[in-house]
Scaffold this motif. Sequence first.
Motif, PDB file in Angstrom:
ATOM      1  N   GLN A  50      58.176  17.711 -15.077  1.00  0.00           N
ATOM      2  CA  GLN A  50      58.359  17.225 -13.704  1.00  0.00           C
ATOM      3  C   GLN A  50      57.717  18.172 -12.700  1.00  0.00           C
ATOM      4  O   GLN A  50      57.081  17.735 -11.730  1.00  0.00           O
ATOM      5  N   THR A  51      57.862  19.475 -12.916  1.00  0.00           N
ATOM      6  CA  THR A  51      57.253  20.452 -12.022  1.00  0.00           C
ATOM      7  C   THR A  51      55.737  20.385 -12.105  1.00  0.00           C
ATOM      8  O   THR A  51      55.033  20.498 -11.084  1.00  0.00           O
ATOM      9  N   LEU A  52      55.216  20.174 -13.310  1.00  0.00           N
ATOM     10  CA  LEU A  52      53.772  20.066 -13.488  1.00  0.00           C
ATOM     11  C   LEU A  52      53.223  18.849 -12.747  1.00  0.00           C
ATOM     12  O   LEU A  52      52.190  18.932 -12.080  1.00  0.00           O
ATOM     13  N   ALA A  65      44.546  15.171 -15.201  1.00  0.00           N
ATOM     14  CA  ALA A  65      45.743  14.458 -15.670  1.00  0.00           C
ATOM     15  C   ALA A  65      45.983  14.629 -17.163  1.00  0.00           C
ATOM     16  O   ALA A  65      47.103  14.405 -17.638  1.00  0.00           O
ATOM     17  N   SER A  66      44.949  15.025 -17.920  1.00  0.00           N
ATOM     18  CA  SER A  66      45.144  15.227 -19.358  1.00  0.00           C
ATOM     19  C   SER A  66      46.160  16.333 -19.627  1.00  0.00           C
ATOM     20  O   SER A  66      46.815  16.349 -20.671  1.00  0.00           O
ATOM     21  N   GLY A  67      46.290  17.267 -18.691  1.00  0.00           N
ATOM     22  CA  GLY A  67      47.298  18.306 -18.858  1.00  0.00           C
ATOM     23  C   GLY A  67      48.709  17.750 -18.849  1.00  0.00           C
ATOM     24  O   GLY A  67      49.591  18.248 -19.563  1.00  0.00           O
ATOM     25  N   GLN A  68      48.942  16.705 -18.060  1.00  0.00           N
ATOM     26  CA  GLN A  68      50.271  16.103 -18.016  1.00  0.00           C
ATOM     27  C   GLN A  68      50.599  15.406 -19.334  1.00  0.00           C
ATOM     28  O   GLN A  68      51.724  15.483 -19.814  1.00  0.00           O
ATOM     29  N   THR A  69      49.633  14.700 -19.921  1.00  0.00           N
ATOM     30  CA  THR A  69      49.898  14.057 -21.208  1.00  0.00           C
ATOM     31  C   THR A  69      50.124  15.097 -22.301  1.00  0.00           C
ATOM     32  O   THR A  69      50.931  14.891 -23.207  1.00  0.00           O
ATOM     33  N   ILE A  88      41.133  22.870 -17.231  1.00  0.00           N
ATOM     34  CA  ILE A  88      41.941  23.326 -16.092  1.00  0.00           C
ATOM     35  C   ILE A  88      43.308  22.648 -16.123  1.00  0.00           C
ATOM     36  O   ILE A  88      44.352  23.298 -15.924  1.00  0.00           O
ATOM     37  N   GLY A  89      43.324  21.344 -16.376  1.00  0.00           N
ATOM     38  CA  GLY A  89      44.597  20.633 -16.464  1.00  0.00           C
ATOM     39  C   GLY A  89      45.472  21.153 -17.583  1.00  0.00           C
ATOM     40  O   GLY A  89      46.694  21.300 -17.416  1.00  0.00           O
ATOM     41  N   LEU A  90      44.873  21.478 -18.721  1.00  0.00           N
ATOM     42  CA  LEU A  90      45.646  22.008 -19.847  1.00  0.00           C
ATOM     43  C   LEU A  90      46.135  23.425 -19.568  1.00  0.00           C
ATOM     44  O   LEU A  90      47.221  23.807 -20.011  1.00  0.00           O
ATOM     45  N   CYS A  91      45.343  24.209 -18.845  1.00  0.00           N
ATOM     46  CA  CYS A  91      45.807  25.546 -18.447  1.00  0.00           C
ATOM     47  C   CYS A  91      47.057  25.435 -17.569  1.00  0.00           C
ATOM     48  O   CYS A  91      48.022  26.196 -17.741  1.00  0.00           O
ATOM     49  N   LEU A  92      47.039  24.494 -16.635  1.00  0.00           N
ATOM     50  CA  LEU A  92      48.216  24.285 -15.793  1.00  0.00           C
ATOM     51  C   LEU A  92      49.420  23.896 -16.648  1.00  0.00           C
ATOM     52  O   LEU A  92      50.551  24.335 -16.400  1.00  0.00           O
TER      53      LEU A  92
END
Length: 266
Positions: free
Chosen positions: A183-185, A92-96, A171-175
């Motif tokens: 929104q897509t993420l 979830a850190s990738g979303q932030t 991994i989240g940040l790569c995404l």
Amino acid sequence: MTATAAPTAPAAVEEGRLTVALRAVGVIAHRDLLRQVKKPGMLVSQGVQILFFVLVYAVGFNGMIGSVGPVSFSAYVYPGIIAIQVVSIGVASGQTYAWDREYGVLRELLVAPVPRICLPLGKVAAGAGLVTVQSVVMLAFSPLTGIEPTPGRFVAAVGVYALTAVVFSVIGLCLATVIKRVQTLQAAVQLAMFPMLFLSGSVFSAQDAPTWLAWIMHANPMTYAVDLARQTLLGGGGLLPWWVDLGALAGILAGVLAVLRVRSAR
């Protein structure tokens, strides 16, 4: 003196760049930690989520299933339940990060004279640090599930969960660097999260699954984190040797860090 000073000049420049980069990572990590601490509602919701898993799997199913080999079912699944919490927050850190990149302070930091890789690494440091502290708290309650870790195993388990937090934060940040729209993420993360969490051996073993499902579980990077944590806390009973799990996590981390470095430079 000039002859001896000349070779040290490049080293001094590199040291200065490293200092600036580390300072940038520290600033971003400090800001992110303060923001998370100032939102107690988020911490409470994470606590309620882990309590739900403990009540359903470690308590509710324990009376129905009884034991898995020589250990109780609650003791068997508890390392996986902690891993679910660690991986969920890490990804979830990738979303932030994506949100801050589009609407937050990272928009200004993108023009700062620091390497771009410092921005996501600051998020990784903050997220992994917070999740590691949470894993320590959850491990403190492990005796209630029948796990009696020695001090050495307790420290080793904290290290395993810290490594897991780093791997899945990256991994989240790569995404987030591959999928640009927030929104897509969010939709992509939600689509991938449940299969990854529950097809990791966190609540059932790949040894008890059909062959085709076991292959899918072995392709899941979280499987190695759960297996390593379980072996560390229970002293054995893993799918693979511990050094295979550790090597797989290290290899995954090296790969996603390389991807993150390339993607964050764009």
